[in-house]
Every structure is written in structure tokens, then in C-alpha cells.
Scaffold this motif. Structure first.
Motif, short mmCIF file in Angstrom:
data_model
loop_
_atom_site.label_atom_id
_atom_site.label_comp_id
_atom_site.label_asym_id
_atom_site.label_seq_id
_atom_site.Cartn_x
_atom_site.Cartn_y
_atom_site.Cartn_z
N UNK A 65 0.82 -1.21 0.00
CA UNK A 65 0.00 0.00 0.00
C UNK A 65 0.86 1.26 0.00
N UNK A 66 1.93 1.36 0.81
CA UNK A 66 2.82 2.53 0.65
C UNK A 66 3.41 2.66 -0.74
N UNK A 67 3.71 1.54 -1.40
CA UNK A 67 4.23 1.60 -2.77
C UNK A 67 3.15 2.12 -3.71
N UNK A 68 1.92 1.63 -3.57
CA UNK A 68 0.82 2.14 -4.39
C UNK A 68 0.64 3.63 -4.18
N UNK A 69 0.75 4.07 -2.96
CA UNK A 69 0.61 5.49 -2.64
C UNK A 69 1.70 6.32 -3.30
N UNK A 70 2.93 5.80 -3.30
CA UNK A 70 4.04 6.51 -3.90
C UNK A 70 3.90 6.57 -5.42
N UNK A 71 3.42 5.50 -6.03
CA UNK A 71 3.21 5.50 -7.48
C UNK A 71 2.14 6.53 -7.85
N UNK A 72 1.09 6.59 -7.09
CA UNK A 72 0.07 7.62 -7.32
C UNK A 72 0.68 9.01 -7.25
N UNK A 73 1.52 9.23 -6.25
CA UNK A 73 2.15 10.55 -6.09
C UNK A 73 3.06 10.88 -7.27
N UNK A 74 3.90 9.91 -7.66
CA UNK A 74 4.86 10.17 -8.74
C UNK A 74 4.16 10.45 -10.06
N UNK A 75 3.18 9.64 -10.41
CA UNK A 75 2.52 9.81 -11.71
C UNK A 75 1.68 11.08 -11.75
N UNK A 76 1.02 11.39 -10.65
CA UNK A 76 0.22 12.63 -10.62
C UNK A 76 1.13 13.86 -10.67
N UNK A 77 2.29 13.76 -10.01
CA UNK A 77 3.25 14.87 -10.07
C UNK A 77 3.78 15.07 -11.49
N UNK A 78 3.78 13.99 -12.28
CA UNK A 78 4.23 14.07 -13.68
C UNK A 78 3.12 14.51 -14.62
N UNK A 79 1.94 14.79 -14.07
CA UNK A 79 0.83 15.28 -14.87
C UNK A 79 -0.07 14.21 -15.44
N UNK A 80 0.08 12.97 -14.99
CA UNK A 80 -0.77 11.87 -15.48
C UNK A 80 -1.96 11.74 -14.53
N UNK A 81 -3.16 11.78 -15.06
CA UNK A 81 -4.36 11.63 -14.23
C UNK A 81 -4.47 10.18 -13.77
N UNK A 82 -3.90 9.94 -12.61
CA UNK A 82 -3.81 8.59 -12.06
C UNK A 82 -4.71 8.48 -10.84
N UNK A 321 14.90 4.24 -4.19
CA UNK A 321 16.30 4.66 -4.26
C UNK A 321 16.62 5.22 -5.64
N UNK A 322 16.09 4.60 -6.68
CA UNK A 322 16.29 5.09 -8.05
C UNK A 322 14.92 5.54 -8.58
N UNK A 323 14.48 6.69 -8.10
CA UNK A 323 13.15 7.19 -8.49
C UNK A 323 13.06 7.44 -9.98
N UNK A 324 14.12 8.01 -10.56
CA UNK A 324 14.10 8.32 -11.99
C UNK A 324 14.03 7.02 -12.81
N UNK A 325 14.79 6.01 -12.41
CA UNK A 325 14.77 4.75 -13.14
C UNK A 325 13.43 4.05 -13.02
N UNK A 326 12.82 4.14 -11.85
CA UNK A 326 11.52 3.49 -11.66
C UNK A 326 10.43 4.17 -12.47
N UNK A 327 10.40 5.50 -12.46
CA UNK A 327 9.37 6.21 -13.22
C UNK A 327 9.58 6.02 -14.73
N UNK A 328 10.83 5.93 -15.16
CA UNK A 328 11.11 5.68 -16.58
C UNK A 328 10.61 4.29 -16.97
N UNK A 329 10.80 3.31 -16.07
CA UNK A 329 10.31 1.95 -16.33
C UNK A 329 8.79 1.95 -16.50
N UNK A 330 8.08 2.62 -15.59
CA UNK A 330 6.62 2.68 -15.69
C UNK A 330 6.19 3.38 -16.97
N UNK A 331 6.83 4.51 -17.27
CA UNK A 331 6.44 5.29 -18.45
C UNK A 331 6.65 4.48 -19.73
#
Length: 338
Positions: A65-82, A321-331
Motif C-alpha cells: 500500500x505505501x508503494x501504491x501510494x508513492x506511485x500515485x504521487x509520482x505519476x500525478x506529479x508528472x501530470x498523469x491523471x492517475x 532509491x532510483x526514483x528516476x529509473x523506476x518512473x522511466x520503467x513505468x512510463x
């Protein structure tokens, strides 16, 4: 009646509670068989948006659940309606319904959706297909499906498996590999990993690196390391802690590691409901030590407003730890699916 999680579930040495494990093995085989058939026979539905499934292979305590919460935060911060989608375990509402943190309680929608809804639109629905369609109708371009790895109803763009990275002492996230109730597994490890696109290893803040033996378990799957990081220090002065999560001993350990003057700690079953008698017992216990009461955010949201007045919440969040790498993987996965 809810029971506390057995500590021996998470011990790799199967000699612990050997007789109990043996007696429960047939039930575990049956559980694994039912799960495998349900997944094999499913025809996943495309809800019309990307679906990021955040799940685990055990019955709880991995940090999904904390991971789900962080993914919501990261994608919404990137402008994706998540938006988030949860079954709403522990709540009385069947849904689909959008969680309103100002109006709903944990008894309505479950504690985890109530936490997620503090920072993003979140829906609960027993029927995940109906919930996904409601979210898409409500503007969702991407869905974060909390606890979705064993639910085959929706077509998934990315399937993430969250694993507890604590391996100190005799602890191992998968125990001896036995399926519930003989062990902590929801399904055999090999079967669960076969459907995963990546693994998130959740490390305690006081562990420097992930166990190489654990990392080797995941083979060629991409692995991202995240940590549960306190949003602030624990309350000052002597404290009596309590928690009703899958692994309450982890809260006790984390509070001590963060410098809390923890005098006593009381574990409860996962998603435990705190009645007046329970809070009176905890208050009396704290009074004996002239201490305060501290608990997790997940437990705190299950308290009534009156109960919260006498309890401090100690929120923690997941950070990669690698936020940029993780968000790039999702994108990359999301773009490839369009």
C-alpha cells in the motif's frame, strides 16, 4: 475472530512449528490449486486505461500500500491523471464508490483506501471491473490497482510484486515457501513471479543494501529498491506503541530504530477494529508508565475522532532509491501499451 500473524510463517527453517505446518499442508495445496485455476480460467478485461497492479506473494506485511501510494504521487506529479482502485477490504461498502476522506471512515471503505485517498482520487469496488470503469468515467487515464496480483479481472499494463526485504536473523519474506495457512504464501513463489513484470524490494531504513541471496531469487526480473521512510520523528518522551498490521513486530523494530523511547508494545491482528474497551486498556497501560500512545497511520485512521485525540500517528512513506529509473520503467511500459 482475527488472529495475530504467526512469526514462524516468516522463518525459512521448516523445523519451526513442524507439526502445525504439516497438518496445514493439505489446506495450502487446496488454496494454491483454487488460485491457479481462477487465474488460468480468467478473461481479463481492458478497462480503457493503463493498469498498474501493485501486489505481493504473501498474505500481508510487504509494504504494497505505501508503494501504491508513492506511485500515485509520482505519476500525478508528472501530470498523469492517475487514480487508485482497491477492493476496500474491511469496509462495509461494496462500491463502486469514490473514497471521500472527509466523509467516509475505515469502517465504510477500509483503512488502506482511506490512507491512499489522502493524496489522490481512490475508488473501492468488490467488482474490480465495475470499479475500473467508474474510475475511467471519472477521468482516470491510469489506474493503480492495490493488491491486484492474484486478481485476474483486469488486463494489466504493469504487474509489480512488492517483497519485504528484511532477512536479518532467521527472517525470510517467503518463510519456507508454504502456501497459506501452512505458510505466508498466497501462491507458490515460482507461479507468482512468472506473472510479474518487476519486483519492488522494501528495505527497512536501517538496512544498507538488499540481501544478494534474496535478489537472486528474482532471476532476470527488474528489481527496484524502496524504503519505508518516516515523515517525521516519533513522538518524544516514553511511549506505548501498538499496531494491527500483518507484521506488527516491524513497527516495534522501526520505532526503536528511529529513537523512540518505546516502553511497551502491543500487537494486534491485521485490520483490527479498536473498540472502546481496547482503547481503555491501552490508555491504562500507558498511564502505568506515564507514557503516550503511538501507532501507525494505518491504525490511526481506524480510530474514531475521539480516540485519535489520545494517540499519536507515526506516518511512514515509501521512497525509491532510483526514483528516476523506476518512473522511466513505468512510463516505458505505459507508452508501449497505448
Amino acid at each position: 475472530m482475527k488472529l495475530n500473524t504467526p512469526r514462524w510463517w516468516y522463518v525459512r527453517d521448516s523445523s519451526h512449528a513442524r507439526l502445525t505446518r504439516t497438518l496445514l499442508k493439505p489446506l495450502g495445496w487446496a488454496w494454491a490449486g483454487v488460485t491457479a485455476r481462477r487465474i488460468a480460467r480468467a478473461a481479463p478485461v481492458d478497462p480503457g486505461c493503463a493498469v498498474i497492479s501493485v501486489g505481493n506473494l504473501t498474505v500481508g506485511g510487504s509494504g504494497k500500500t505505501p508503494v501504491a501510494r508513492e506511485i500515485l504521487r509520482l505519476l500525478r506529479a508528472a501530470g498523469v491523471e492517475t487514480q487508485g482502485l482497491s477492493r476496500g477490504y474491511g469496509g462495509r461498502l461494496e462500491g463502486p464508490v469514490r473514497v471521500d476522506p472527509t466523509a467516509h471512515t475505515a469502517a465504510d471503505v477500509g483503512d488502506e483506501p482511506l490512507m491512499l485517498a489522502q493524496g489522490a482520487p481512490v475508488w473501492i469496488a468488490r467488482d474490480r471491473i465495475a470499479g475500473a470503469r467508474a474510475a475511467v468515467h471519472g477521468g482516470a487515464r491510469t489506474l493503480v490497482l492495490d493488491d491486484g496480483h492474484q486478481n485476474p479481472a483486469l488486463k494489466k499494463t504493469v504487474s509489480l510484486v512488492v517483497v519485504d526485504g528484511e532477512t536479518r536473523g532467521d527472517e525470510w519474506p517467503f518463510g519456507d515457501g508454504s502456501v497459506f495457512p501452512s505458510g505466508p504464501m498466497r501462491e507458490p513463489l515460482k507461479a507468482g513471479l512468472a506473472r510479474a513484470d518487476a519486483v519492488v524490494v522494501m528495505l527497512p531504513t536501517d538496512v544498507e543494501t538488499a540481501d544478494p541471496e534474496l535478489l537472486a531469487t528474482f532471476g532476470a526480473l527488474p528489481v527496484f529498491v524502496a524504503r519505508l521512510t518516516p515523515e517525521g520523528p516519533p513522538p518524544t518522551g516514553p511511549q506505548v506503541g501498538f499496531a494491527g498490521i500483518a507484521k506488527p513486530w516491524k513497527v516495534e523494530r522501526s520505532l526503536k530504530a528511529a529513537g523512540c523511547d518505546l516502553i511497551d508494545f502491543v500487537p494486534f491482528p491485521d485490520h483490527a477494529a479498536y473498540g472502546a474497551d481496547t482503547l481503555a486498556f491501552l490508555a491504562d497501560r500507558a498511564a502505568v508508565y506515564e507514557a503516550g500512545l503511538v501507532t501507525t497511520e494505518k491504525d490511526w485512521v481506524r480510530l474514531t475522532p475521539e480516540q485519535r485525540a489520545g494517540v499519536s500517528a507515526w506516518p511512514v512513506v515509501a521512497r525509491f532509491e532510483d526514483q528516476a529509473g523506476f518512473t522511466a520503467f513505468l512510463d516505458k511500459r505505459i507508452q508501449a501499451a497505448r
